[in-house]
Design a protein around this motif. Structure first.
Motif, mmCIF file in Angstrom:
data_model
loop_
_atom_site.group_PDB
_atom_site.id
_atom_site.type_symbol
_atom_site.label_atom_id
_atom_site.label_comp_id
_atom_site.label_asym_id
_atom_site.label_seq_id
_atom_site.Cartn_x
_atom_site.Cartn_y
_atom_site.Cartn_z
ATOM 1 N N ARG A 285 -64.881 -34.309 -30.460
ATOM 2 C CA ARG A 285 -65.144 -33.147 -29.600
ATOM 3 C C ARG A 285 -65.716 -33.642 -28.289
ATOM 4 O O ARG A 285 -66.463 -34.620 -28.250
ATOM 5 N N ALA A 286 -65.391 -32.925 -27.242
ATOM 6 C CA ALA A 286 -65.949 -33.243 -25.923
ATOM 7 C C ALA A 286 -66.306 -31.937 -25.244
ATOM 8 O O ALA A 286 -65.583 -30.943 -25.382
ATOM 9 N N SER A 287 -67.424 -31.913 -24.548
ATOM 10 C CA SER A 287 -67.767 -30.692 -23.818
ATOM 11 C C SER A 287 -68.435 -31.038 -22.487
ATOM 12 O O SER A 287 -69.019 -32.117 -22.320
ATOM 13 N N ALA A 288 -68.305 -30.117 -21.557
ATOM 14 C CA ALA A 288 -68.913 -30.299 -20.225
ATOM 15 C C ALA A 288 -69.021 -28.933 -19.582
ATOM 16 O O ALA A 288 -68.341 -27.990 -19.989
ATOM 17 N N SER A 289 -69.894 -28.831 -18.598
ATOM 18 C CA SER A 289 -69.912 -27.590 -17.831
ATOM 19 C C SER A 289 -69.974 -27.949 -16.354
ATOM 20 O O SER A 289 -70.621 -28.930 -15.961
ATOM 21 N N VAL A 290 -69.283 -27.162 -15.572
ATOM 22 C CA VAL A 290 -69.138 -27.440 -14.146
ATOM 23 C C VAL A 290 -69.654 -26.236 -13.365
ATOM 24 O O VAL A 290 -69.298 -25.100 -13.686
ATOM 25 N N ARG A 291 -70.495 -26.516 -12.368
ATOM 26 C CA ARG A 291 -71.044 -25.422 -11.551
ATOM 27 C C ARG A 291 -70.260 -25.263 -10.252
ATOM 28 O O ARG A 291 -69.858 -26.260 -9.651
ATOM 29 N N PHE A 292 -70.149 -24.008 -9.855
ATOM 30 C CA PHE A 292 -69.487 -23.699 -8.571
ATOM 31 C C PHE A 292 -70.355 -22.702 -7.822
ATOM 32 O O PHE A 292 -70.885 -21.756 -8.422
ATOM 33 N N ALA A 293 -70.432 -22.869 -6.520
ATOM 34 C CA ALA A 293 -71.196 -21.914 -5.713
ATOM 35 C C ALA A 293 -70.403 -20.620 -5.537
ATOM 36 O O ALA A 293 -70.958 -19.542 -5.435
ATOM 37 N N GLU A 294 -69.070 -20.726 -5.491
ATOM 38 C CA GLU A 294 -68.223 -19.557 -5.209
ATOM 39 C C GLU A 294 -67.289 -19.280 -6.384
ATOM 40 O O GLU A 294 -66.704 -20.211 -6.946
ATOM 41 N N LEU A 295 -67.103 -17.993 -6.668
ATOM 42 C CA LEU A 295 -66.201 -17.628 -7.769
ATOM 43 C C LEU A 295 -64.769 -18.078 -7.468
ATOM 44 O O LEU A 295 -64.069 -18.578 -8.356
ATOM 45 N N ALA A 296 -64.327 -17.907 -6.225
ATOM 46 C CA ALA A 296 -62.926 -18.228 -5.901
ATOM 47 C C ALA A 296 -62.622 -19.697 -6.221
ATOM 48 O O ALA A 296 -61.549 -20.015 -6.751
ATOM 49 N N ALA A 297 -63.569 -20.586 -5.932
ATOM 50 C CA ALA A 297 -63.343 -22.011 -6.206
ATOM 51 C C ALA A 297 -63.296 -22.256 -7.710
ATOM 52 O O ALA A 297 -62.462 -23.029 -8.216
ATOM 53 N N ALA A 298 -64.168 -21.568 -8.444
ATOM 54 C CA ALA A 298 -64.184 -21.730 -9.909
ATOM 55 C C ALA A 298 -62.882 -21.217 -10.518
ATOM 56 O O ALA A 298 -62.332 -21.819 -11.458
ATOM 57 N N VAL A 299 -62.369 -20.113 -9.977
ATOM 58 C CA VAL A 299 -61.093 -19.564 -10.477
ATOM 59 C C VAL A 299 -59.965 -20.557 -10.190
ATOM 60 O O VAL A 299 -59.105 -20.804 -11.041
ATOM 61 N N ASP A 300 -59.980 -21.151 -9.003
ATOM 62 C CA ASP A 300 -58.946 -22.156 -8.674
ATOM 63 C C ASP A 300 -58.979 -23.303 -9.683
ATOM 64 O O ASP A 300 -57.941 -23.790 -10.126
#
Ligand SMILES: Cc1cc2nc3c(=O)[nH]c(=O)nc-3n(C[C@H](O)[C@H](O)[C@H](O)COP(=O)(O)OP(=O)(O)OC[C@H]3O[C@@H](n4cnc5c(N)ncnc54)[C@H](O)[C@@H]3O)c2cc1C
Length: 543
Positions: A285-300
């Motif tokens: 198993r592998a897991s990670a979380s990534v932060r984004f300041a803007e929703l649009a960038a996270a959706v991309d």
């Protein structure tokens, strides 16, 4: 009555002892006051009406002699088979209102007894409501109108049919009875080193038959997201005979009998068992979380990963409000990623997904890798998992404080997501402020496909005393209207039931619906099977 019944809450989601106590609810009230910007102290915890004091509609029927060995008219058993677990169901249960209780509860011990119930119902005109775990959130198990239009309503509880009957380790499939709850079927499969790996949030209290009947969504975020993808063959007892499809990995032989059984919501018959595809238990198993300041960038980033062919098991995007409310991160969007495999280590897949996310502007801590069954987690991904599992107990806790909190979900193509998000959150926030004086809404992706996400919304609003049910209905209407107007589906995985039917009507092709109604009339000519779900009422449904 089954032992588990006594330990389950008679009105709320899940186990009675897991409902937050008064202190926890006071703390929750303070948090919600801060979130909604309403004065603290406005939300006082109230207690549910105990079952012994509840108003349970009297039974109109005695168990027929042929069914008496497994059928009861006992009040408590009937009350516990009255509603699903939608907000309105829990609201009525909280207030001791079981006016819609079925007249009888039958708990057949084998398929012959299922047939016996259907034969008796066809002869007497009684309605039959298949009952799995009773976790429907769309009015799927409440026989609306049954007291007026049928001599009796019987809840057909599949709970005694819970065995894994056969395991084919060569083709990796298992034959499982429909009443098996998630934990029971996983325990039996684990003895073979296998798993169905189908984990809806309601896993603990819902059944294989319920999942198939509602086309439930599990928590593979990509790939085999729906139970549809895991069903190899299905067995359905209908009022006009047994519907057994053939075990096949795939077939192009015309319209699929499994596809018609999937999502049939008890309107065609009773699913008694199914062959389902199983997999070895994951080792890596592998897991990670990534932060984004803007929703649009996270959706991309989510879209690029969904279209990359990497097929992560987990790819959940939380908007900033969702991440904040769940204490995953403060004021940042978070993309939680997970990969798993029984066959290979996962570094290349995770590294590539993270490179895509960084390319879209995301930032992350080093990923976590585990093998030999250890659970990847900790950090933001771990906090998200804990919030996810505790989530269902919050809704009834908030309800007891006079706060409406509910969820709804949809799916749309990527090109429509931005406007759907804007319009839906805007419509619900506006309705909450107009009706309740305040309100908030958050969003996450539960599943992502190459052509679009499945956004899942949670809203919360302070109810006005005495107007709660009306306010909930108006909020639900505002949400559903906005979803349909924005080009989404009324449900990605919660099913149609009775609640969603007015909006499903707006998205289904009319000739298709006439064909479905004609199929219902052919399979269930007397209209005894769960009338009302999917808008189907039996012989008269072809309209
Ligand atoms: C807290 C919570 C979290 C949830 N999370 C998810 C989620 O992650 N994913 C998801 O997809 N759904 C979710 N749901 C919705 C619900 O759990 C699903 O719809 C589930 O598939 C219902 O299964 P059940 O066994 O409880 O069925 P029930 O609620 O008992 O029945 C649902 C419908 O299926 C019919 N039915 C049940 N068993 C049979 C059978 N054997 N034969 C024929 N018809 C049958 C019933 O008549 C009814 O129409 C959630 C619900 C709650 C309350």
């Amino acid at each position: 009555m089954p032992d588990d019944d006594r330990q389950r809450s008679h009105w709320a989601w899940g186990w009675a002892h897991k409902l937050p106590d008064e202190n926890a609810r006071r703390l929750l009230a303070a948090q919600v006051s801060a979130l909604l910007g309403v004065p603290p102290g406005g939300f006082a915890p109230r207690e549910a009406v105990p079952l012994a004091a509840a108003r349970i509609a009297p039974s109109r029927a005695a168990p027929p002699p042929a069914l008496a060995a497994f059928t009861t008219a006992d009040d408590e058993t009937r009350a516990r088979r009255t509603y699903g677990r939608a907000w309105r169901d829990q609201w009525r249960g909280f207030h001791g209102d079981f006016a819609a209780a079925p007249d009888l509860v039958a708990r057949p011990r084998d398929e012959r007894e299922v047939e016996g119930v259907l034969e008796w119902a066809a002869a007497s005109g009684a309605w039959v409501v298949p009952w799995g775990g009773g976790t429907s959130v769309v009015g799927g198990v409440e026989a609306v109108g049954g007291r007026e239009r049928a001599p009796a309503v019987v809840a057909l509880d599949l709970g005694a049919l819970e065995q894994v009957l056969e395991v084919d380790t060569v083709s990796r499939a298992a034959r499982i009875q429909a009443g098996a709850l998630g934990p029971a079927l996983e325990r039996q499969l684990a003895a073979h080193g296998l798993t169905l790996r189908f984990f809806p949030q309601s896993f603990e209290h819902s059944t294989l038959g319920g999942w198939i009947a509602t086309r439930a969504g599990g928590h593979y975020a990509t790939g085999p997201t729906h139970i549809d993808d895991l069903v190899e063959a299905v067995r359905l007892v209908t009022p006009t005979g047994v519907w057994q499809s053939r075990r096949l990995p795939a077939s192009g032989a015309g319209p699929s009998p499994d596809r018609l059984a999937l999502g049939s919501e008890g309107a065609f018959g009773v699913i008694t068992e199914a062959w389902v595809r199983v997999v070895p238990r994951p080792r890596w198993r592998a897991s990670a979380s990534v932060r984004f300041a803007e929703l649009a960038a996270a959706v991309d980033a989510a879209r690029a990963i969904a279209q990359s062919g990497l097929w992560p098991a987990n790819c959940r995007l939380l908007d900033a409000r969702e991440a904040t409310i769940n204490m995953v991160a403060q004021n940042a969007c978070v993309l939680v990623l997970g990969f798993e495999s029984a066959d290979h280590a996962l570094e290349p897949w995770m590294e590539r997904a993270l490179a895509i996310a960084r390319g879209a502007g995301g930032e992350h801590a080093p990923p976590q890798y585990r093998d030999e069954g250890g659970r990847a987690g900790g950090g933001e991904a771990g906090r998200w998992r804990e919030a996810f599992l505790a989530g269902p107990y919050l809704q009834p806790a908030l309800l007891s404080l006079g706060i409406i909190a509910d969820t709804f979900e949809t799916a749309c193509t990527w090109d429509r997501f931005e406007s759907l998000y804007r319009d839906v959150t805007g419509a619900v926030r506006e309705a909450a402020r107009r009706l309740c004086g305040a309100g908030e809404i958050s969003c996450r992706f539960t599943h992502v496909y190459s052509d679009g996400p499945a956004p899942y919304f949670t809203f919360i609003a302070p109810a006005r005393a005495g107007e709660e049910e009306r306010q909930w209905a108006e909020l639900k209407r505002a949400a559903s209207d906005a979803v349909i107007a924005a080009g989404g589906t009324i449900t990605h995985h919660h099913a149609v039931g009775r609640t969603h039917e007015p909006w499903w009507r707006k998205e289904r092709p009319e000739p298709f619906y006439r064909a479905l109604a004609a199929a219902k009339a052919a399979i269930d000519p007397k209209g005894i099977m769960n009338p009302g779900v999917l808008g189907l009422t039996g012989g008269d449904a072809a309209r």
